[in-house]
Design a protein around this motif. Structure first.
Motif, PDB file in Angstrom:
ATOM      1  N   ALA A  61       0.738  -1.314  -0.005  1.00 39.17           N
ATOM      2  CA  ALA A  61      -0.004  -0.099   0.024  1.00 39.17           C
ATOM      3  C   ALA A  61       0.894   1.222  -0.142  1.00 39.17           C
ATOM      4  O   ALA A  61       0.315   2.418  -0.267  1.00 39.17           O
ATOM      5  CB  ALA A  61      -0.925   0.188   1.008  1.00 39.17           C
ATOM      6  N   PHE A  93      -0.638   7.421   6.654  1.00 40.79           N
ATOM      7  CA  PHE A  93      -1.179   6.411   5.953  1.00 40.79           C
ATOM      8  C   PHE A  93      -1.382   6.899   4.499  1.00 40.79           C
ATOM      9  O   PHE A  93      -1.488   8.445   4.542  1.00 40.79           O
ATOM     10  CB  PHE A  93      -2.162   5.550   6.315  1.00 40.79           C
ATOM     11  N   PRO A  94      -1.419   6.377   3.331  1.00 39.83           N
ATOM     12  CA  PRO A  94      -1.633   6.884   2.036  1.00 39.83           C
ATOM     13  C   PRO A  94      -2.920   7.296   1.929  1.00 39.83           C
ATOM     14  O   PRO A  94      -3.897   6.954   2.424  1.00 39.83           O
ATOM     15  CB  PRO A  94      -1.163   5.948   0.983  1.00 39.83           C
ATOM     16  N   ARG A 133      -6.320   5.698   1.228  1.00 38.43           N
ATOM     17  CA  ARG A 133      -7.300   4.920   2.338  1.00 38.43           C
ATOM     18  C   ARG A 133      -8.528   5.852   2.720  1.00 38.43           C
ATOM     19  O   ARG A 133      -9.571   5.541   3.385  1.00 38.43           O
ATOM     20  CB  ARG A 133      -6.406   4.732   3.450  1.00 38.43           C
ATOM     21  N   LEU A 134      -8.381   7.282   2.276  1.00 40.07           N
ATOM     22  CA  LEU A 134      -9.767   8.066   2.623  1.00 40.07           C
ATOM     23  C   LEU A 134     -10.798   7.772   1.604  1.00 40.07           C
ATOM     24  O   LEU A 134     -10.322   7.474   0.384  1.00 40.07           O
ATOM     25  CB  LEU A 134      -9.014   9.691   2.283  1.00 40.07           C
TER      26      LEU A 134
END
Lengths: 304, 313, 271
Positions: free
Chosen positions: C67, C205-206, C209-210
């Motif tokens: 990821a 986190f990248p 993920r949103l």
């Protein structure tokens, strides 16, 4: 101006007569011994304010002073919730499952949530008992005014800590509710989370207040951050103790926030052991020592 | 007719306060009686505020005897403070509260019931003429208003003794007169006042009796009039000469003999019974001052005589 | 006897000279207080890097880094912490210190009585804050390199990048902070501004993920621009066009802030 006559039944003899008593100590003694004056009966009949009552008065003051700032207070709860959300959405997926208290694997967000509760109890308590207390001590001169009344230094310390805890309880209740709603609570032991958060808050509020009495200026608060940030980051809040080399692990196990994190994690994830009792005792002792030191320091600073 | 016996509210004998090697108060004696206004006069650093803080039970005496309302300040501090009103030198108003809340909250520190405080707060605001500012914050108030609010706050527990540490320092003349007026009314109501000041006019306005403190000790005590009688003369003749003859004139007047004279850089002062007669005698020696001025002695003369020697000698 | 006019007024010094004079005051203060600020400004980010990059990183890396585009969590996170630190320093130095200079220690009020104009006072303080941001960033970059948390030599450009990011926060926030009536307002900036930015701007986190509808919001935030810039440099993946967009965005925000600051300071100090 001086020899004012006060009607035909003066409550005390004319000023001139009295003034002679003062001019020299020796003469005054004679006058007193001759029964010319009487000294008031001792004031022992006055009610002493009980410790708790005196502290409540200070809390009452804060409620009044911050009533219009309720939104600032209420919004404090968002901080741990943002963390929880970011972990729920993003970080949790990156990490996957980690070993929980009993050794079984638990989803990362279930692992982190109780840790965040402990951290927020610490941070909330520290904020009130350091920055705010320093302001009242050095700028507001609040305690100078308070100590001119029957309130004593110990009551000041207890009042401030009580106020910090009041706020802590609010945050803890809200956070625990959110945890439960998000399905992060797996045990009825979690009901104890709020009282435990209060104990954590007590320990850090008292220690923070004691430390604040040694602060010379705002710059010194960088030292508070120096303590609270490593505690926040390394007290197994974000990952289990097994990540550390053995030596580091032992050091971490001695720190106060680690006790709080372990207490809450074991309770919320339903694996409490007898060790929780002495972990709680650790925090209580820290709090009591902090209160005692804070009260002594306030007396030394303001009642020299 | 029965005469009521005066009550001694504060009694000090050999009262001493040391901070490390520094002696702030060095063995002073005094008595404070119920109903009087008692003043501590003295230059900055004479030990006035330290004395006030000891009486306020926020500074334990180092040695000596101090009895306040019949109690010991260390042992009975809590109970004694409950019956004192304190107006500290620096305003310690609660800047996060309004004017009225300052009174309400302060009253609670004394454990008084809310209803009683609320009633008193209204009366006290009326008394110090702040009723229309009741809901204002403290910060925007003028210096005089803040001072009046502190006075109102100090009265919220209906104290036996009101302790005022330099009540009008830093106020403009109008504000000072308002404060004096309020304090005078309190005195008439029988409130016992104990105050410090370095203003002579304040001492003359307010004090029945006073002590002059200097270098941690009491230099003199008595009523204002007694002090003037004891340490000054009924009249003072002030003379000015041209700068070039000033010193010679001072020498010549000293030779005149009988009176106490003081020569400062610009003036010569003669402490005499009759100023006009003294002026005639000066003229009799052939001296002609540029200006002359006869006035009655004031506390300022006493004060400078007792505490001002460092500048005169 | 004639009446003569007073000596002619000397020509006023230039803006830059006045700005430097205003800066000097802050340097004098800093010389006295730098010791205690070491902890919060240098050590804090290091601790974050240690705890999250190494501690948490060990968990992430063992779980798989697909990821993250195959880079280790440490290398993914380090440039984000560089950016977060620049933001935090900028916000920290341009809220309470600005507010306090009017309200508490009155540094501005004192400076106002000198030839300094409000805009000079603002720019001097801003320049000082920018120097602080640059210093903190430089120290962090050295540590990053030492721990192998950077992949590309381009990471040295992270210093101007992080400094620009800091300026883009410090300029507008300082301009606003001088107008604030109650210090408690800053709590909202910290809680509802800095905190969500720090957590949701592709930092820990990248962005993938949103939820999709939140992506445009994230792209529009200055912190994401800064994180993307710093990460691109650190990993050596930055394209020229992306760099131009990020730098242009941050420079525009800074310029806007500086323009506003001159005006708000004048309004607040010349009343």
């Amino acid at each position: 101006m001086s020899d004012v006559s006060r009607g035909d039944d003066p409550p005390y003899p004319p000023v001139r007569a009295r003034s002679q008593a003062i001019v020299s100590g020796a003469r005054a003694e004679t006058v007193i011994r001759s029964g010319y004056q009487r000294v008031l009966p001792p004031v022992g009949d006055l009610r002493r304010l009980k410790s708790g009552a005196g502290s409540l008065r200070l809390i009452e003051r804060h409620v009044r002073a911050y009533r219009h700032l309720w939104l600032v207070f209420a919004s404090g709860i968002t901080e741990p919730l943002f963390y929880l959300l970011s972990i729920g959405i993003g970080l949790g997926v990156l990490v996957g499952k980690v070993p929980g208290p009993g050794g079984q694997l638990v989803p990362y967000r279930e692992f982190v949530a109780p840790g965040l509760l402990a951290v927020s109890a610490m941070n909330g308590a520290m904020y009130d008992s350091t920055f705010n207390v320093f302001f009242r001590l050095k700028y507001d001169k609040l305690y100078d005014a308070v100590l001119a009344t029957p309130i004593r230094p110990l009551q000041v310390a207890l009042g401030e800590i009580g106020w910090a805890l009041l706020r802590g309880v609010l945050y803890a209740v809200a956070f625990t509710l959110v945890m439960a709603i998000m399905g992060l609570v797996t045990s009825w032991w979690a009901l104890l989370a709020v009282p435990v958060a209060v104990v954590i808050g007590f320990a850090f509020a008292a220690a923070g207040m004691a430390a604040t009495t040694y602060m010379r200026s705002w710059q010194d608060f960088d030292y508070v951050i120096l303590v609270s940030v490593p505690l926040f980051l390394f007290s197994t809040t974000f990952y289990p103790l097994s990540v550390y080399p053995r030596v580091v692990g032992v050091i971490v196990e001695c720190t106060p926030l680690y006790q709080g994190v372990t207490l809450l994690r074991d309770l919320v994830l339903g694996a409490p052991g007898p060790d929780l009792i002495w972990r709680a005792a650790y925090l209580v002792v820290m709090g009591v020592a902090g209160v005692a030191l804070a009260a002594r320091r306030i007396a030394r600073l303001l009642l020299p | 007719m029965l005469r009521r016996v005066p009550e001694v509210l504060v009694r000090a004998r050999g009262l001493t306060k040391r901070f490390g090697a520094f002696t702030a108060v060095d063995g002073i004696d005094f008595d404070l009686f119920r109903g009087e206004a008692f003043g501590f006069l003295g230059p900055n650093g004479a030990g006035k505020s330290s004395t006030m803080r000891m009486i306020g039970c926020v500074s334990p005496p180092t040695s000596g005897e101090l009895t306040i309302l019949g109690g010991d300040p260390v042992r009975d501090g809590v109970a004694i403070r409950g019956r004192l009103g304190v107006v500290p030198q620096e305003d310690t108003l609660d800047i996060e509260l309004t004017v009225r809340e300052n009174l309400l909250v302060y009253g609670r520190y004394f454990g008084l019931p809310r209803k009683l405080i609320a009633e008193r707060a209204d009366q006290l605001l009326e008394f110090v003429q702040l009723t229309d500012r009741a809901d204002s914050k403290v910060d925007p108030l003028s210096g005089g208003m803040k001072r009046r609010l502190v006075i109102a706050r100090s009265l919220v527990n209906d104290p036996d003794i009101l302790i005022l540490d330099e009540p009008t320092t830093g106020l403009d003349p109008q504000a000072r007169h308002v404060v004096w007026d309020r304090l005078y009314r309190l005195k008439q109501r029988g409130v016992t006042l104990i105050l410090t000041t370095h203003y002579m006019d304040e001492a003359e306005q307010l004090c029945d009796r006073l002590v002059v403190m200097d270098r941690a000790r009491i230099a003199a005590a008595g009523t204002p009039r007694e002090l003037i009688e004891a340490y000054s003369s009924p009249e003072v003749l002030e003379l000015r000469f041209a700068p070039e003859v000033h010193e010679a004139a001072a020498e010549k007047i000293k030779d005149l003999g009988t009176e106490r004279i003081e020569a400062t850089a610009d003036r010569i002062m003669l402490y005499v019974d009759d100023g006009d007669e003294a002026l005639e005698r000066v003229r009799g020696t052939g001296l002609e001052p540029l200006a002359s001025f006869v006035r009655r002695s004031t506390l300022e003369d006493v004060f400078l005589r007792l505490t001002g020697r460092r500048l005169i000698d | 006897m004639g009446v003569s006019p007073p000596a002619a007024l000397a020509p006023a010094p230039g803006s830059w000279e006045l700005t430097v004079r205003s800066l000097r005051c802050w340097i004098v203060v800093y010389r006295r207080t730098w010791r205690s600020s070491i902890w919060s400004s240098f050590l804090g980010p290091l601790l974050y890097l240690g705890a999250m990059g190494f501690g948490l990183g060990s968990l992430v890396d063992s779980h798989g880094t697909a990821a993250l585009g195959g880079v280790s969590y440490l290398r993914f996170l380090a440039p984000a912490i560089l950016a977060i630190q620049a933001m935090q320093t900028a916000v920290g130095e341009s809220t309470y210190p600005v507010f306090g200079s009017v309200k508490w220690n009155k540094i501005y009020i004192a400076a106002q009585a000198s030839p300094l104009r409000p805009a000079d006072i603002y720019r001097g303080h801003l320049l000082f804050n920018t120097l602080r941001i640059a210093m903190n960033s430089a120290v962090f970059l050295i540590v990053m390199a030492a721990f192998g948390a950077a992949r590309s030599p381009e990471v040295v450009l992270g210093l101007p990048a992080a400094t620009l990011l800091g300026l883009a926060f410090a300029a507008p926030i300082g301009a606003w902070a001088v107008t604030v009536k109650e210090g408690s307002s800053f709590n909202y900036v910290f809680r509802f501004g800095m905190m969500p930015l720090m957590l949701f701007s592709a930092t820990f986190f990248p962005l993938s993920r949103l939820p999709g509808w939140l992506l445009p919001v994230a792209y529009a935030t200055p912190l994401w621009q800064g994180v993307a810039l710093c990460r691109g440099l650190s990993l050596g993946t930055l394209t020229a066009s992306a760099a131009a967009i990020h730098v242009g965005y941050l420079a525009a925000l800074s310029a806007l802030g500086i323009w506003a600051g001159g005006r708000t300071y004048r309004r607040r100090l010349y009343v």
